[in-house]
Scaffold this active site. Sequence first.
Site, short mmCIF file in Angstrom:
data_model
loop_
_atom_site.label_atom_id
_atom_site.label_comp_id
_atom_site.label_asym_id
_atom_site.label_seq_id
_atom_site.Cartn_x
_atom_site.Cartn_y
_atom_site.Cartn_z
N ASP A 263 0.81 -1.21 0.00
CA ASP A 263 0.00 0.00 0.00
C ASP A 263 0.86 1.27 0.00
O ASP A 263 0.48 2.28 -0.59
CB ASP A 263 -0.90 -0.02 1.25
N HIS A 268 4.50 5.41 -2.40
CA HIS A 268 4.68 6.68 -1.68
C HIS A 268 6.06 6.83 -1.02
O HIS A 268 6.72 7.86 -1.19
CB HIS A 268 3.60 6.82 -0.61
C1 BG6 Z 1 -3.09 5.80 0.16
C2 BG6 Z 1 -3.18 4.50 0.91
O1 BG6 Z 1 -2.49 5.59 -1.08
O2 BG6 Z 1 -2.35 6.73 0.91
C3 BG6 Z 1 -3.81 4.72 2.27
O3 BG6 Z 1 -3.95 3.55 0.18
C4 BG6 Z 1 -3.07 5.79 3.04
O4 BG6 Z 1 -3.85 3.52 3.03
C5 BG6 Z 1 -2.90 7.05 2.17
O5 BG6 Z 1 -3.80 6.10 4.20
C6 BG6 Z 1 -1.99 8.05 2.84
O6 BG6 Z 1 -2.04 9.25 2.12
P1 BG6 Z 1 -2.03 10.66 2.84
O7 BG6 Z 1 -2.05 11.66 1.75
O8 BG6 Z 1 -3.25 10.68 3.73
O9 BG6 Z 1 -0.78 10.66 3.65
#
Ligand code: BG6
Length: 516
Positions: A263, A268
């Site tokens: 995920d 990220h």
């Molecule tokens: C998403 C995930 O891509 O990014 C989520 O699927 C996560 O599980 C989210 O909570 C986090 O993104 P942000 O912008 O809230 O830090």
Amino acid sequence: MPLSADTSTTSAPVAPLPVTPAGVRPAPACTLVIFGAHGDLTKRLLMPALYNLAGNRLLDGNFRIIGVDRVDSTTGQWRDGLAAMMQSFTTDPNAEFHPAHIDAAQWGWLAERLEYVRADFTDVDAIRALGEKLPGNAIFYLAIPSRFFAPVVETLGRAGVVAQKDGAFRRVVIEKPFGSDLASAQELNRRVLAVLDESQVFRIDHFLGKETVQNILAMRFGNLIFEPLWRNEYVDHIEITAAETIGVEQRGAFYEPTGALRDMVPNHLFQLFAMVAMEPPNTFDAESVRNAKEQLFEAVTPIDPRDAVRGQYAAGTVEGRPMVGYRESPGVSPHSNTETYVALKLHVENWRWAGVPFYLRTGKGLGGRRTEVVVQFRKPPMLMFRNTETADLPPNRIILNIQPAQGLTVELGAKKPGPEMDLTDVQARFRYEDVFAASPNVGYETLLYDCLIGDETLFQRADNIEAAWKAVDPVLQAWAQDRAGPEPYAAGTTGPKGADDLLQRDGRAWYPLDGA
Ligand code: BG6
């Protein structure tokens, strides 16, 4: 993307448009076709972002939006539903978009460009008919579950709507997950690139829409003071943290086969890693930046499963409120072995980073919400402070605060006032809110705008995606074979003990989650 505003490689064959007083070009005329018109992404993020772009006069007068979904609905109903949704954001402080009010003229400008088409995403005839409504430039935004990505792209190909003719561009936007391991990512890329040219594919990682993430490049390469120190001679190690307090909530069905590693890490966290660790690109055009990322990812040693720790939250208390354990959440198996926390050690085999470990961690149901990068420098030699009250010199740290704090923190040693020479650590901080006016952006504005102007700098290339999966693949494979499962941690804590041990083995400790 502001950094690339002057240097973008626009593949769109459009005549130059006038520049707004703010120095930004309005995007060329285009029809945005959103597959998944009734979905969450469209409502919560795409519409607010388009509304903001309209407010900044960045959309062309001939801009149009066609929403496609299988739900029986009319243009009027879709438009009314979106208008009500936009209004509801004004009273919802937890919404990603939370403006004080919705400007009637600004919304009206957008609303009159909305059209709804009921169609099955993979119905070639329906998509061909839709194609006839598209006179020139078009973007197909796949705001749909990932299992549809390849079939829908193939449908677009069969329907003949993505062929670029008469100087008009045809682009496709896909949002993560891009596969669930190396093999599936390769297969997805193969099927997508059998229909589209790489320059037509815009793969979104929403972290790259965050100002604070883009700012890492600005800080590193727009200032002289960081770069000389940004290497193994001076840096002891780097930590990348994305800690969340929320649990899995209603997303159990998605999360169960996914888990924290898939995920968050190859997407990220690897984007943050790339921003922090890549070599300076020659220019800020898309290919230079994506080449620099690729060069870095190729230098990552595939992660040894012994350098990876997984955890799963059990019931606990988060910010004073009870949280049920992951296994008790809706859509989750009571025997689930899905990890909700992962910590990893990465090694980069290149001249700059050899010997500097990168520790990555992310988890849900933790005691604090923080996304940040901590660059910890080596300790200075004690020498001149021998025989003073100073027992130890704290290491310098540069902390790139992504969210919720936004800015940069530098930790320094300073003399405590008084007759003795005694040092303590202090912080110098830059905070966005102290300098810039708050804007109610949702993070998709830049990404949509860049897609409209054809700037791929903030989008992921196929090879970048595959290289990131390649790095984590040994861990995924080892975990699939290992029946022991993740280590439990109580919700509201800093994660499993194994994650602390991972650093302790190297004589280090995580930067505290409740610090800064
Ligand atoms: C998403 C995930 O891509 O990014 C989520 O699927 C996560 O599980 C989210 O909570 C986090 O993104 P942000 O912008 O809230 O830090």
